[in-house]
Design a protein around this motif. Structure first.
Motif, short mmCIF file in Angstrom:
data_model
loop_
_atom_site.label_atom_id
_atom_site.label_comp_id
_atom_site.label_asym_id
_atom_site.label_seq_id
_atom_site.Cartn_x
_atom_site.Cartn_y
_atom_site.Cartn_z
N GLU A 61 -25.10 -5.18 1.09
CA GLU A 61 -24.77 -3.81 1.15
C GLU A 61 -23.42 -3.97 2.24
N ALA A 62 -22.36 -2.91 1.89
CA ALA A 62 -21.39 -2.88 2.59
C ALA A 62 -21.00 -1.53 3.36
N TYR A 63 -20.46 -1.66 4.57
CA TYR A 63 -20.52 -0.58 5.38
C TYR A 63 -18.83 -0.20 5.88
N LEU A 64 -18.37 0.89 5.83
CA LEU A 64 -16.95 1.29 6.51
C LEU A 64 -17.09 1.59 7.66
N PHE A 65 -16.34 1.05 8.70
CA PHE A 65 -16.19 1.61 10.01
C PHE A 65 -14.56 1.89 10.01
N TYR A 66 -14.23 2.85 10.56
CA TYR A 66 -12.98 3.28 10.98
C TYR A 66 -12.82 4.40 11.84
N GLY A 67 -11.62 4.85 12.47
CA GLY A 67 -11.38 5.68 13.21
C GLY A 67 -9.89 5.85 13.92
N GLY A 68 -10.05 6.40 14.93
CA GLY A 68 -8.72 6.80 15.62
C GLY A 68 -8.83 7.83 16.75
N GLY A 69 -7.87 7.98 17.60
CA GLY A 69 -7.88 9.18 18.69
C GLY A 69 -9.25 9.15 19.36
N GLY A 70 -9.92 8.12 19.82
CA GLY A 70 -11.45 8.20 20.35
C GLY A 70 -12.57 8.47 19.53
N GLU A 71 -12.44 8.64 18.07
CA GLU A 71 -13.56 8.95 17.21
C GLU A 71 -13.81 7.74 16.46
N CYS A 72 -15.09 7.10 16.22
CA CYS A 72 -15.19 5.88 15.63
C CYS A 72 -16.24 6.70 14.69
N LEU A 73 -16.14 6.45 13.04
CA LEU A 73 -17.19 6.73 12.03
C LEU A 73 -17.38 5.64 11.19
#
Length: 325
Positions: free
Chosen positions: A162-174
């Protein structure tokens, strides 16, 4: 005895010549190293490219891939993608920031942030290019739809595939689970909670059943609340589940001589490594600039309780890294 000493000296000199050097790519400026070990047994690093003379991060316009089988000798596989290859991208080009790569079911998926409009700051997409090879023939397939405008994708493929995306910027991680096509979110995105002072550059690695989420913080020598000078530090949190909850554990890398930092952590041949970037190469030629950076790697060690020891940054310099005044 004299002959033995002389021979030993030559041996030590030879071993010294084969030592890992930092920066380990010196023929061009590179940043944001994303390191992976693929099925052919080589370690690959996917890096963004700083253009010289610099103009902030606006002119970052292409990606290169480097690989090694001994952490000493590196092969530059050349450019694999630039903004003119992105049909939906910003008309003016540029802004090809920190990438990542994942492998699933015989295909390599290259993820990259790129704006779709002239107003780049709020039109970021996470583009996807694919290839049957780890370092060539990537073709843009589109972008991940219906997600907020952010940067710095990290795609982690777990032990079960199973694959998962983590990303973000400006203080927010999703984060969110990817569908089998590796180009859509399966369900909803989730905010990653429990991180202290998250800025950007999320990265996931797994060790002994524990997930580690590392990232760059907001530390700034001009806006320091703790009296420590320097710039971005690398922090991390751990969890027993990819979905959290995440437990913040601390700083594993102090600032380099660059305003930014962006790292990845990977195990290769039984040794863990921390990849990152600094501005050592540009300062060496007497033209220090934060936006002409160079990728580096140093060994990473764990304490018996699983926490990460502070990474000791090394360079070819005889003195520690120090930001020029």
């Amino acid at each position: 005895m004299k002959k033995i000493i002389v021979n030993l000296s030559f041996l030590l000199m030879a071993l010294g010549c084969l030592a890992q050097k930092n920066p380990f790519i010196t023929h061009m400026f590179t940043a944001d190293p994303s390191a992976h070990v693929w099925e052919d047994g080589r370690l690959y690093v996917y890096a963004s490219h700083d253009i010289s003379p610099p103009k902030g991060c606006d002119l970052m316009d292409q990606y290169h891939v480097f690989s090694t089988d001994d952490m000493i000798h590196w092969t530059d596989h050349g450019e694999i993608l630039r903004s003119s290859d992105v049909p939906w991208g910003r008309p003016e080009g540029g802004f090809m920031w920190a990438p990542d790569c994942a492998y699933k079911n015989g295909t390599y998926y290259f993820y990259f942030p790129h704006p779709s409009g002239t107003n780049w700051n709020n039109t970021w997409k996470i583009g996807v290019a694919t290839s049957k090879y780890p370092a060539k023939d990537f073709v843009v397939q589109g972008y991940i739809p219906d997600i907020p405008s952010h940067i710095d994708p990290c795609v982690f493929v777990d032990d079960d595939g199973e694959a998962y995306l983590f990303y973000g910027g400006g203080g927010e991680c999703l984060m969110g689970k990817l569908k089998d096509n590796m180009m859509e979110i399966d369900g909803d995105l989730h905010p990653v909670e429990g991180l202290e002072d998250f800025h950007e550059a999320s990265w996931i690695h797994k060790r002994d059943g524990i997930y580690y989420l590392s990232y760059s913080d907001n530390h700034d020598e001009n806006n320091s609340k703790d009296g420590v000078t320097g710039d971005n530090r690398m922090r991390y949190a751990i969890s027993k589940s990819i979905y959290g909850p995440w437990e913040y554990k601390g700083i594993y890398m102090e600032p380099t001589d660059s305003y930014t930092n962006h790292g990845s952590i990977v195990e290769y041949k039984g040794q863990w490594y921390a990849f990152y970037h600094n501005s050592k190469l540009s300062s060496d030629v007497g033209a220090f600039n934060d936006w002409t950076r160079s990728i580096c790697v140093d060994k990473l060690f764990y304490n018996p309780d699983g926490t990460i020891q502070t990474v000791i940054q090394t360079t070819d310099m005889k003195t520690p890294i120090q930001r020029p005044q």
